[in-house]
Design a protein around this motif. Structure first.
Motif, PDB file in Angstrom:
ATOM      1  N   VAL A   1      -1.755   4.751  -6.808  1.00 34.67           N
ATOM      2  CA  VAL A   1      -0.573   5.166  -6.066  1.00 34.67           C
ATOM      3  C   VAL A   1      -0.937   6.417  -5.263  1.00 34.67           C
ATOM      4  O   VAL A   1      -1.429   7.397  -5.800  1.00 34.67           O
ATOM      5  CB  VAL A   1       0.606   5.453  -7.013  1.00 34.67           C
ATOM      6  CG1 VAL A   1       1.771   6.055  -6.227  1.00 34.67           C
ATOM      7  CG2 VAL A   1       1.040   4.170  -7.717  1.00 34.67           C
ATOM      8  N   GLY A   2      -0.726   6.334  -3.959  1.00 34.74           N
ATOM      9  CA  GLY A   2      -1.127   7.411  -3.069  1.00 34.74           C
ATOM     10  C   GLY A   2      -2.380   7.107  -2.286  1.00 34.74           C
ATOM     11  O   GLY A   2      -2.698   7.816  -1.330  1.00 34.74           O
ATOM     12  N   GLY A   3      -3.112   6.047  -2.689  1.00 36.86           N
ATOM     13  CA  GLY A   3      -4.304   5.653  -1.956  1.00 36.86           C
ATOM     14  C   GLY A   3      -5.289   6.790  -1.801  1.00 36.86           C
ATOM     15  O   GLY A   3      -5.400   7.685  -2.647  1.00 36.86           O
ATOM     16  N   MET A   4      -6.036   6.770  -0.683  1.00 36.85           N
ATOM     17  CA  MET A   4      -7.011   7.826  -0.441  1.00 36.85           C
ATOM     18  C   MET A   4      -6.335   9.171  -0.212  1.00 36.85           C
ATOM     19  O   MET A   4      -6.977  10.221  -0.302  1.00 36.85           O
ATOM     20  CB  MET A   4      -7.872   7.454   0.768  1.00 36.85           C
ATOM     21  CG  MET A   4      -9.182   8.207   0.850  1.00 36.85           C
ATOM     22  SD  MET A   4     -10.378   7.759  -0.425  1.00 36.85           S
ATOM     23  CE  MET A   4     -11.041   6.241   0.286  1.00 36.85           C
ATOM     24  N   GLY A   5      -5.026   9.149   0.029  1.00 36.28           N
ATOM     25  CA  GLY A   5      -4.285  10.389   0.186  1.00 36.28           C
ATOM     26  C   GLY A   5      -4.204  11.204  -1.090  1.00 36.28           C
ATOM     27  O   GLY A   5      -3.792  12.365  -1.060  1.00 36.28           O
ATOM     28  N   ALA A   6      -4.606  10.625  -2.224  1.00 35.33           N
ATOM     29  CA  ALA A   6      -4.671  11.379  -3.476  1.00 35.33           C
ATOM     30  C   ALA A   6      -6.010  12.086  -3.638  1.00 35.33           C
ATOM     31  O   ALA A   6      -6.209  12.801  -4.626  1.00 35.33           O
ATOM     32  CB  ALA A   6      -4.435  10.448  -4.662  1.00 35.33           C
ATOM     33  N   HIS A   7      -6.925  11.891  -2.675  1.00 31.23           N
ATOM     34  CA  HIS A   7      -8.292  12.412  -2.836  1.00 31.23           C
ATOM     35  C   HIS A   7      -8.807  13.112  -1.583  1.00 31.23           C
ATOM     36  O   HIS A   7      -9.911  13.656  -1.611  1.00 31.23           O
ATOM     37  CB  HIS A   7      -9.242  11.265  -3.184  1.00 31.23           C
ATOM     38  CG  HIS A   7      -8.771  10.397  -4.298  1.00 31.23           C
ATOM     39  ND1 HIS A   7      -8.930  10.727  -5.627  1.00 31.23           N
ATOM     40  CD2 HIS A   7      -8.116   9.200  -4.289  1.00 31.23           C
ATOM     41  CE1 HIS A   7      -8.399   9.773  -6.389  1.00 31.23           C
ATOM     42  NE2 HIS A   7      -7.896   8.843  -5.599  1.00 31.23           N
TER      43      HIS A   7
ATOM     44  N   SER B   1      -1.202  18.189   0.129  1.00 33.92           N
ATOM     45  CA  SER B   1      -0.219  17.133   0.388  1.00 33.92           C
ATOM     46  C   SER B   1      -0.857  15.782   0.097  1.00 33.92           C
ATOM     47  O   SER B   1      -1.923  15.466   0.633  1.00 33.92           O
ATOM     48  CB  SER B   1       0.235  17.148   1.854  1.00 33.92           C
ATOM     49  OG  SER B   1       0.939  18.317   2.168  1.00 33.92           O
ATOM     50  N   GLY B   2      -0.206  15.004  -0.740  1.00 35.20           N
ATOM     51  CA  GLY B   2      -0.555  13.604  -0.934  1.00 35.20           C
ATOM     52  C   GLY B   2       0.595  12.749  -0.441  1.00 35.20           C
ATOM     53  O   GLY B   2       1.501  13.221   0.252  1.00 35.20           O
TER      54      GLY B   2
ATOM     55  N   PRO C   1       5.037  10.332  -7.898  1.00 31.46           N
ATOM     56  CA  PRO C   1       4.066   9.333  -7.452  1.00 31.46           C
ATOM     57  C   PRO C   1       3.385   9.723  -6.146  1.00 31.46           C
ATOM     58  O   PRO C   1       4.036  10.162  -5.199  1.00 31.46           O
ATOM     59  CB  PRO C   1       4.925   8.078  -7.270  1.00 31.46           C
ATOM     60  CG  PRO C   1       6.080   8.277  -8.191  1.00 31.46           C
ATOM     61  CD  PRO C   1       6.361   9.747  -8.139  1.00 31.46           C
ATOM     62  N   GLY C   2       2.075   9.569  -6.107  1.00 32.17           N
ATOM     63  CA  GLY C   2       1.309   9.889  -4.916  1.00 32.17           C
ATOM     64  C   GLY C   2       0.753  11.296  -4.900  1.00 32.17           C
ATOM     65  O   GLY C   2       0.164  11.734  -3.906  1.00 32.17           O
TER      66      GLY C   2
ATOM     67  N   GLY D   1       0.815  -1.200   0.000  1.00 32.35           N
ATOM     68  CA  GLY D   1       0.000   0.000   0.000  1.00 32.35           C
ATOM     69  C   GLY D   1       0.851   1.252   0.000  1.00 32.35           C
ATOM     70  O   GLY D   1       1.839   1.350   0.738  1.00 32.35           O
ATOM     71  N   SER D   2       0.456   2.235  -0.830  1.00 32.84           N
ATOM     72  CA  SER D   2       1.259   3.454  -1.001  1.00 32.84           C
ATOM     73  C   SER D   2       0.545   4.699  -0.521  1.00 32.84           C
ATOM     74  O   SER D   2       0.885   5.808  -0.934  1.00 32.84           O
ATOM     75  CB  SER D   2       1.619   3.619  -2.483  1.00 32.84           C
ATOM     76  OG  SER D   2       0.436   3.817  -3.262  1.00 32.84           O
ATOM     77  N   GLY D   3      -0.480   4.542   0.333  1.00 32.83           N
ATOM     78  CA  GLY D   3      -1.134   5.702   0.927  1.00 32.83           C
ATOM     79  C   GLY D   3      -0.213   6.400   1.914  1.00 32.83           C
ATOM     80  O   GLY D   3       0.968   6.049   2.058  1.00 32.83           O
ATOM     81  N   PRO D   4      -0.710   7.404   2.631  1.00 32.62           N
ATOM     82  CA  PRO D   4       0.157   8.152   3.549  1.00 32.62           C
ATOM     83  C   PRO D   4       0.881   7.298   4.572  1.00 32.62           C
ATOM     84  O   PRO D   4       2.018   7.604   4.940  1.00 32.62           O
ATOM     85  CB  PRO D   4      -0.827   9.123   4.220  1.00 32.62           C
ATOM     86  CG  PRO D   4      -1.895   9.340   3.191  1.00 32.62           C
ATOM     87  CD  PRO D   4      -2.057   8.010   2.518  1.00 32.62           C
ATOM     88  N   CYS D   5       0.256   6.201   5.035  1.00 33.10           N
ATOM     89  CA  CYS D   5       0.918   5.373   6.049  1.00 33.10           C
ATOM     90  C   CYS D   5       1.996   4.490   5.439  1.00 33.10           C
ATOM     91  O   CYS D   5       3.089   4.352   6.001  1.00 33.10           O
ATOM     92  CB  CYS D   5      -0.122   4.541   6.807  1.00 33.10           C
ATOM     93  SG  CYS D   5      -1.191   5.551   7.850  1.00 33.10           S
ATOM     94  N   GLY D   6       1.714   3.882   4.281  1.00 32.84           N
ATOM     95  CA  GLY D   6       2.759   3.132   3.598  1.00 32.84           C
ATOM     96  C   GLY D   6       3.918   4.032   3.223  1.00 32.84           C
ATOM     97  O   GLY D   6       5.094   3.664   3.355  1.00 32.84           O
TER      98      GLY D   6
END
Length: 514
Positions: free
Chosen positions: A123-129, A212-213, A49-50, A15-20
């Motif tokens: 890439v970026g998970g929910m952190g992109a939205h 920020s993503g 990416p992200g 997973g590449s969201g903020p926590c990953g």
């Protein structure tokens, strides 16, 4: 970025969201020689990416990025991509651009379910939205058994680039805050007074403000690290566990269908609060608390038009759909307290969420949206289960959500509706007759499914350092790790917990190397 699958790494991150991204960043800073691979089931949306999709300048490219985030069955090409479209939508299953709903299994007979449960794959998970809100938890939201919680929260603020003063020049922001404070501050502690919302944003030298993503969390420290790689469209289908220890992951290359085994000394599962327990369950890691204590934040929204204000000058140079956060996007915060167990997010909107007369053009910043979030009555019986035979569109075990709102929850929702009415009355004239309470799941703030615990007493999945009980080397991350009932936006807390886990892995890697 790579499409080459390594044979072995020190740390495999799912997973590449903020926590990953936080795990990759902290490990790049503390153990730069460690080999780290981040696997993401979704596609790359932008470079770096992200990147948050709102920072994509071209509207067509932004829309394409949102569609590509919507999993195996994206919305139709003509579907709205403005996240404010549908702000006041009372649909029983609220759909937001860049996310996809569970096709089925979201409600069981006789239960409330989570009809709004949604995810993103990119890439970026929910952190992109996301909206970027990063308030600190307070009162019973805090995790009492973590003595270094504030230190971890401060580090999370650094990684997310949290700024509480980015919109000090937003038209009417001070007036909104002044009116809210007069109505709501009485009896509150100093750290729980109405304040500017801490936001994960970057203010650039030219005055632009961008979201920020995960790109910001990864940072140059990660992107410049030759030992850290990111593999998109790579679905991890199994965490390999042998003799009580995680030893790697099995990964499916989605474009080709080929499977790869990547050996790892440590595995971090940072999918989301639904797919992290799904992967553990599929891997045979099934502690009693897995998937249990699922909780969302009941959400009530309202909108008003500020009364008795003089129009501020238009300060936006470009069209209203430009991705930069503009000065009239002021955001204020009504913090959670144990006496007022709600969290208020007060946003000055670019346009009215409800139709106005054709010739009625509101002044920038004069339309205010109010969103109140409640803390859920957390219960073990609220849970996500997984089907032994049926699969989801990714071929993983199908989810079945069990979820009920208790009498305490209904009372909390009614109290929040009353609170949002009070706040609205202090600001201006309501746009609409009554606050709207979204269907369960619409907040997208799912928590608790791989919750942290102080001891291994059967009510938690992982330790205070996020390592899964009884599985050495396996860590979990994301909102699902949060063990408390929260009403505030959870991302800052979940990134803080990820920092603690990453530091634990770094210490172990350093000890071995020395």
């Amino acid at each position: 970025m790579t499409r080459t699958f390594p044979d072995a790494v020190d740390v495999a991150v799912v997973g590449s969201g903020p926590c990953g991204a936080a795990y990759a960043r902290v490990l790049s800073e503390l153990c730069p020689a460690a080999a780290v691979a981040v696997f993401e089931a979704g596609p790359l949306l932008a470079d770096p990416p992200g990147t948050h999709v709102k920072n994509i300048v071209d509207p067509a490219e932004r829309a394409r990025a949102q569609r590509r985030s919507e999993g195996p069955a994206p919305l139709a090409a003509g579907t709205a991509t403005d996240t404010m479209d549908g702000y006041a939508d009372d649909a029983p299953r609220l759909v937001r651009p860049g996310t996809f709903l569970l096709a089925d299994g979201y409600r069981q007979p006789g239960e409330d379910g989570l009809p709004g449960a949604a995810m993103s794959s990119n890439v970026g998970g929910m952190g992109a939205h996301w909206t970027g809100a990063c308030p600190r938890p307070g009162g019973s939201e805090r995790i009492a058994f973590l003595p270094d919680l504030d230190t971890l929260l401060a580090e999370a603020e650094r990684l997310l680039h949290v700024d509480a003063r980015a919109f000090d020049d937003a038209p009417f922001a001070d007036e909104v805050r002044k009116r809210l404070a007069a109505a709501l501050d009485e009896g509150r502690d100093d750290d729980r007074l109405v304040a500017p919302m801490p936001l994960a944003v970057v203010r650039h030298d030219d005055g632009r403000v961008t979201w920020s993503g995960s790109d910001v969390v990864f940072g140059e420290e990660t992107r410049a690290n030759p030992h850290c790689t990111l593999v998109p469209e790579a679905l991890v289908t199994e965490v390999i566990v042998a003799d009580g220890r995680a030893s790697g992951v099995r990964v499916r290359d989605l474009p080709t269908g080929e499977e790869h085994v990547v050996h790892a000394r440590f595995v971090v599962v940072a999918a989301d609060a639904l797919r992290t327990p799904q992967l553990l369950w599929a891997s045979g890691v099934r502690p009693h608390a897995l998937g249990r204590y699922l909780n969302d934040q009941p959400q009530t929204v309202f909108a008003v038009r500020l009364r008795d204000v003089v129009d501020a000058p238009e300060e936006q140079d470009g069209p209203r759909d430009e991705p930069a956060i503009v000065p009239h996007s002021g955001v204020n915060w009504v913090p959670y307290t144990d006496d007022e167990p709600f969290h208020g997010q007060v946003m000055q909107l670019d346009a009215s969420p409800v139709p106005l007369a054709p010739d009625d053009v509101p002044a920038p910043g004069s339309i205010v949206g109010l969103g109140w979030f409640c803390a859920k009555d957390v219960r073990e019986s609220d849970r996500v289960e997984f089907d032994e035979s049926a699969t989801d569109p990714y071929g993983m075990p199908a989810m079945r959500l069990h979820y009920r709102l208790t009498e305490r929850d209904h009372a909390s929702i009614e109290a929040a509706r009353a609170a949002v009415r009070r706040a609205a009355a202090a600001l201006g004239d309501p746009l609409g007759e009554e606050p709207l309470t979204f269907p369960p799941g619409a907040s997208l703030h799912y928590q608790g499914t791989v919750r942290m615990g102080e001891t291994d007493d059967g009510t938690s999945v992982c330790s205070p350092t996020s390592q899964v009980w009884d599985v050495e080397g396996l860590y979990v991350a994301g909102n699902g790790v949060i063990p408390t009932a929260t009403a505030c936006n959870p991302t800052l807390t979940s990134v803080a917990l990820a920092v603690g886990g990453a530091r634990d892995i770094a210490a172990k890697l350093t000890a071995v190397r020395n």
